[in-house]
Design a protein around this motif. Structure first.
Motif, PDB file in Angstrom:
ATOM      1  N   GLU A 155      49.473  11.170   4.647  1.00 47.91           N
ATOM      2  CA  GLU A 155      49.918  12.517   5.020  1.00 47.91           C
ATOM      3  C   GLU A 155      48.663  13.325   5.332  1.00 47.91           C
ATOM      4  N   SER A 169      47.157  16.746   6.336  1.00 53.56           N
ATOM      5  CA  SER A 169      47.432  18.179   6.467  1.00 53.56           C
ATOM      6  C   SER A 169      46.617  18.762   7.621  1.00 53.56           C
ATOM      7  N   THR A 170      46.926  19.989   7.977  1.00 54.14           N
ATOM      8  CA  THR A 170      46.189  20.651   9.056  1.00 54.14           C
ATOM      9  C   THR A 170      44.708  20.776   8.701  1.00 54.14           C
ATOM     10  N   THR A 212      43.423  18.089  -1.663  1.00 55.64           N
ATOM     11  CA  THR A 212      44.770  18.323  -2.181  1.00 55.64           C
ATOM     12  C   THR A 212      45.112  19.786  -1.903  1.00 55.64           C
ATOM     13  N   ASN A 213      46.321  20.190  -2.308  1.00 50.61           N
ATOM     14  CA  ASN A 213      46.731  21.568  -2.047  1.00 50.61           C
ATOM     15  C   ASN A 213      45.814  22.573  -2.718  1.00 50.61           C
TER      16      ASN A 213
END
Ligand code: TXA
Ligand code: MG
Length: 315
Positions: free
Chosen positions: A70, A72-73, A179-180
């Motif tokens: 995955e 992310s931007t 990570t987030n």
């Protein structure tokens, strides 16, 4: 040196589930088809690598990486900047992706990298599969930066070795995890913190996270990159039973010397580090390697990280 035909043979070997050692711009990798569980098991067996230590999966480009993780931007922006090149990123594994579980050591993340070496790129292209590849050395020992190092370390493993000459960078890739809640540096390497800061303003050091979290890069064990000889850091003098790893003008009186960089250039020192350790380790009549101080800045961070592990008490 490997030619086109050699690369084609190696690609075929990978597709059949075999092992191929190949050069990257950092160090030589021991590769297998990352979608083939038996082939990946072969890597662990050949290196004597603990099964809890996951592998980096090499792909040809960002679009291929997106099949397995995955992205992310934020991650995409970072990777567009640094790939191809010595940056590895740890990302969430895509559910149901084709990668063998063992490349993630059973976890839910995967480490991905697009190598810049033309031979590695051609191999990825011809093999048509993602290539799982740790450094091509027995687990815990010095990483290989020439085909000869690979052969010396893994002589009986039935591995096809592609010779691409000495690796230009000579140090493994920098590993980051996104990570987030932000970016963490898991392993210093070929991309320096200053270069990273241009694209990732807030990068945490894994050392700072360690007390609160399980080991973020399971392979970052204390003792690693270990030569046969013991290693003594920040040496200001050389004892009679010591060989010297020099940085800048060598300490007077040293008899056996490997020079990282006479002029104190860190890129040259990174390029020579593992070769110099291999060379000193092959000499007889010495008990240990004395290492002159290396500045803790730029590529010096990664060089000192490797030397610290080479000097750590052996398990
Ligand atoms: O430059 C390099 O990175 C070389 C070339 C061949 O690409 N490869 C390399 O692989 O250095 P290796 O296996 O020697 O080191 C990979 C490190 C290990 O410390 C491993 O624990 C960590 O990456 N790693 C791999 N997958 C991970 C994951 N999913 N999460 C956290 N750490 C991971
Ligand atoms: Mg390694």
């Amino acid at each position: 040196m490997a030619d086109r035909e050699g690369i084609s043979r190696a690609a075929a070997r990978l597709r059949e589930g075999g092992l191929v050692a190949f050069p990257t711009e950092t160090v030589y990798g021991l590769g297998a088809d990352a979608t083939n569980a038996d082939a990946v098991a072969g890597i662990y067996a050949a290196k004597g690598r603990p099964s809890a230590n996951p592998l980096i999966v090499h792909v040809g480009n960002l679009e291929q990486a997106a099949r397995y993780a995955e992205i992310s931007t934020v991650a995409r922006r970072v990777l567009e900047h640094f790939w191809p090149g010595p940056l590895t990123i740890v990302l969430p594994r895509k559910a149901g992706c084709a990668l063998a579980q063992a490349v993630s050591a059973g976890g839910d993340t995967v480490a991905l990298r697009v190598p810049a070496h033309p031979l590695a790129q051609t191999l990825l292209d011809e093999a048509g599969c993602p290539i799982a590849a740790p450094s091509a050395n027995p687990s815990g020992r010095i990483s290989p930066t020439t085909a000869q190092h690979v052969l010396n370390g893994l002589p009986d493993a039935g591995i096809l070795i592609l010779d691409g000459g000495p690796c230009v960078n000579g140090l493994e890739s920098t590993i980051i995890q996104l990570t987030n809640d932000g970016a963490t540096l898991l392993r210093p390497g070929g991309i320096t913190p200053t270069e990273l800061a241009a694209v990732i303003p807030k990068l945490r050091d894994a050392e700072a996270v360690k007390p609160h979290a399980p080991l973020p890069a399971p392979g970052m064990l204390e003792s690693h990159y270990a030569p046969r000889l013991s290693v003594r850091l920040n040496a200001m003098e050389v004892r009679p039973d010591e060989a010297l790893l020099a940085f800048g003008p060598a300490i007077p009186g040293a008899v056996r010397v490997a020079q990282l960089s006479e002029g104190g250039d860190l890129a040259e020192a990174a390029h020579r580090l593992f070769s110099a350790l291999h060379a000193l380790d092959e000499g007889s009549g010495y008990a240990s390697i004395a290492v002159m101080p290396i500045p803790q800045e730029g590529l010096g961070l990664a060089i000192n990280d490797r030397l610290k592990r080479a000097a750590a008490p052996r398990q």
